[in-house]
Design an enzyme around this catalytic site. Sequence first.
Site, short mmCIF file in Angstrom:
data_model
loop_
_atom_site.label_atom_id
_atom_site.label_comp_id
_atom_site.label_asym_id
_atom_site.label_seq_id
_atom_site.Cartn_x
_atom_site.Cartn_y
_atom_site.Cartn_z
N LEU A 69 -18.18 13.20 1.11
CA LEU A 69 -18.52 12.11 2.02
C LEU A 69 -19.13 12.61 3.31
O LEU A 69 -19.94 11.94 3.93
CB LEU A 69 -17.27 11.28 2.33
N ASP A 118 -9.32 13.67 21.97
CA ASP A 118 -10.67 13.56 21.42
C ASP A 118 -10.93 12.15 20.90
O ASP A 118 -11.45 11.96 19.81
CB ASP A 118 -10.86 14.59 20.30
#
Length: 768
Positions: free
Chosen positions: A419, A549
């Site tokens: 993916l 993050d």
Amino acid sequence: MHCSLTGGGGEEEDPPDVVWLRNGEQLTYADTNQFQFPTGSDAWTIISTLRIEKVQLPDMGSYQCFFFLKVAVGCSLSGLPHFSVEPQHMSVVANVSLSLSCVAHGPPEPVRLIWLQDGSDFLTHVFCSSVPGLNRTSTFSCEAHNRKGVATSGSGTITVLPAQPQRLTALEVTQTTLALAWQPGFGGDYPIVQCSVQAKHAGDPINSEMIHDQNVDLPPASHLVAGLQPHSLYAVRVGCHSSQGPSDWTPWAEFRTKEGVPDYAPVNVSVALNGTEVLLMWAEPPGKLNGQLRGFMVEYSMPLLLFKKSPPPSSGPSSPPAFSWHWWYVVMAITGAVAIAVLMAVYVAKLRRKETRFGEAFEPMMESGELVVRYRARRTYSRRTTEATLNSLGISDELKHKLQDVMVDRHKLTLGKTLGEGEFGSVMEGLLTQEDSVLKVAVKTMKIAICTRSEMEDFLREAACMKEFDHANVMRLLGVCLQTVEIEGFPSPVVILPYMKHGDLHSYLLYSRLGDCPVYLPSQMLVKFMTDIARGMEYLSSKNFIHRDLAARNCMLNENMNVCVADFGLSKKIYNGDYYRQGRISKMPVKWIAIESLADRVYTTKSDVWSFGVTMWEVATRGQTPYPGVENSEIYDYLRQGNRLKQPPDCLDSIYALMFSCWLLSPKDRPSFETLRCELEKALEDMPDPQDPDEILYVNMDESSMELGAVGGRDPLGGSGPLCLKGLDSVTTVEVHHPNRYVLCPQHDSTRPLSDSLESLDMPKDKK
């Protein structure tokens, strides 16, 4: 600045002119205005004004207005100190003294300087700071004080690098190898984790390129350079690395390998017979001698001459017969028969055995009157197999204990297509076999060959951290398994996560704006995305977890259009686009990081709040990059000047005010995630339902589907699915008995009439 003079009473027939001076020199092109008005019968007043639109550094100095009547009035331009020299970024060797410079000026004088190291006072009232030596990377800045106030200089980061390696020696030298050893230099507070060894031919400009360049993990500080040529001179050097960066290389050290044998024997050997003498001649061997030629060895032998004579007649006993080849044929026949019998036995055994999952079972046979089944296991099985595999990774006992409960049998996992792939790892589609079902999953792997042990521990620590999470808007962990990489010979960890149908939120937003069929996402949908992220971050902050993050690329969208916060620490290894390396520090997503984290690399929940504000801006702009036009290296200065992200064109004032509160300079003034979640939920409730059909357009994200209703997902507002009708010759709209509108996407073939395209749709005629 203003200057005035009053005079009159018959002293002068005409009033004097005014001239402005700076530091004693006349201002020729100054912006001045002079006014004169009477104050009595013979009196007058002159007012002169000097205007400086924007004060710059060249405007500094002492100003005077000068009248021809020799009357002078003075004033000075003063303010906060300004810096002519500021601390600069540099790299130094650990525990080696260095000098830093910082110069500030008035007026007004005096100016007092204070040095700051990592935000704390270091030295006072010195322009040049001599630092005896650093063992850790630090940030230095200056404060300049005068009676007008305080000014702060820019920061200079001093990165501490390891010292040069010492005592490079060859422990053992053979014909083709060099066994090297060295002593790593001092690295301060950062251990030496790796060294690089380079080798090349010495004294040979033709072959001066590197023939050996390899990284070596420490300890031990040794390395074997193989594949060398005998009796050749090589130059070798070593450099070492810490987490802060590389050291200087050692000087080139020269070593010669031992001698070897020549490549070939002598050629053109010839013999000349001269009576009782034999003259033997040859040419030197071709190729390399691999050493110094010391001489030649000559071997010779006398041939045995056989003569056949007729035996004389004799009546005595005959001599024994010579060797007969008949016996040799007999031995070979017996050997061949035995080999054929063994092969037949093996073949019969293979016919009678039965393959099982765990080994080989042979058919029953009679032994001592009883039926016996012979079984041979494929390998040994133990209940401690998982623990032994984790032990082979070399991770800490604490981490092994956390992962023990989430380990999954590798045979239950089937990998599919990739993916997404990055420098350090990839995400793949997979199927996880459970007790009564097969679950579609996403599998996160890492390229173990190019990752250090600490990076692998961080990868597994992320999985252990996700093990504790249980929230609808936080990515949950399904399991961890270990697969053996045959090329590398040791196990590689694999993290199993739920499959997210719509991928990451950033890509989804971009596709809605820039895809083949753009789709307008309503404001309600965007605020719903923000609310989901706030709920997930509120849960994480309640667990005392700092994400560090948070961004749209690290939020995933499932089949129900719910957002899940994900990628707790691995995203910068998988996705590399938005991360910037500051000096020798590891890559950071600077456009999402709070200003205090950029300065001091300190992360708190309030620094996550800052990142959440940037993520809200990403969602509101449908995937635009923050701070367009501003380089990553300029972000800190841009924020320090008070700049922030601008309000998106169609963003509500209340939503922008909420995201702006996330960027307040003081972390304690920023809202908590609980407050953000409550305000977003309230804003979502107050927003009207999207009834206007002109506001909502949906796009079929599955490009493989070309017909109505082919996608089984749901649209963001709970309809039957985002659709795109393709194969039509113009962009138009079709009114159907459905609260939404559908976009008709054109193809290049414009010859097909619209009516034919509508007839091809699998819909009732009254709805076409």
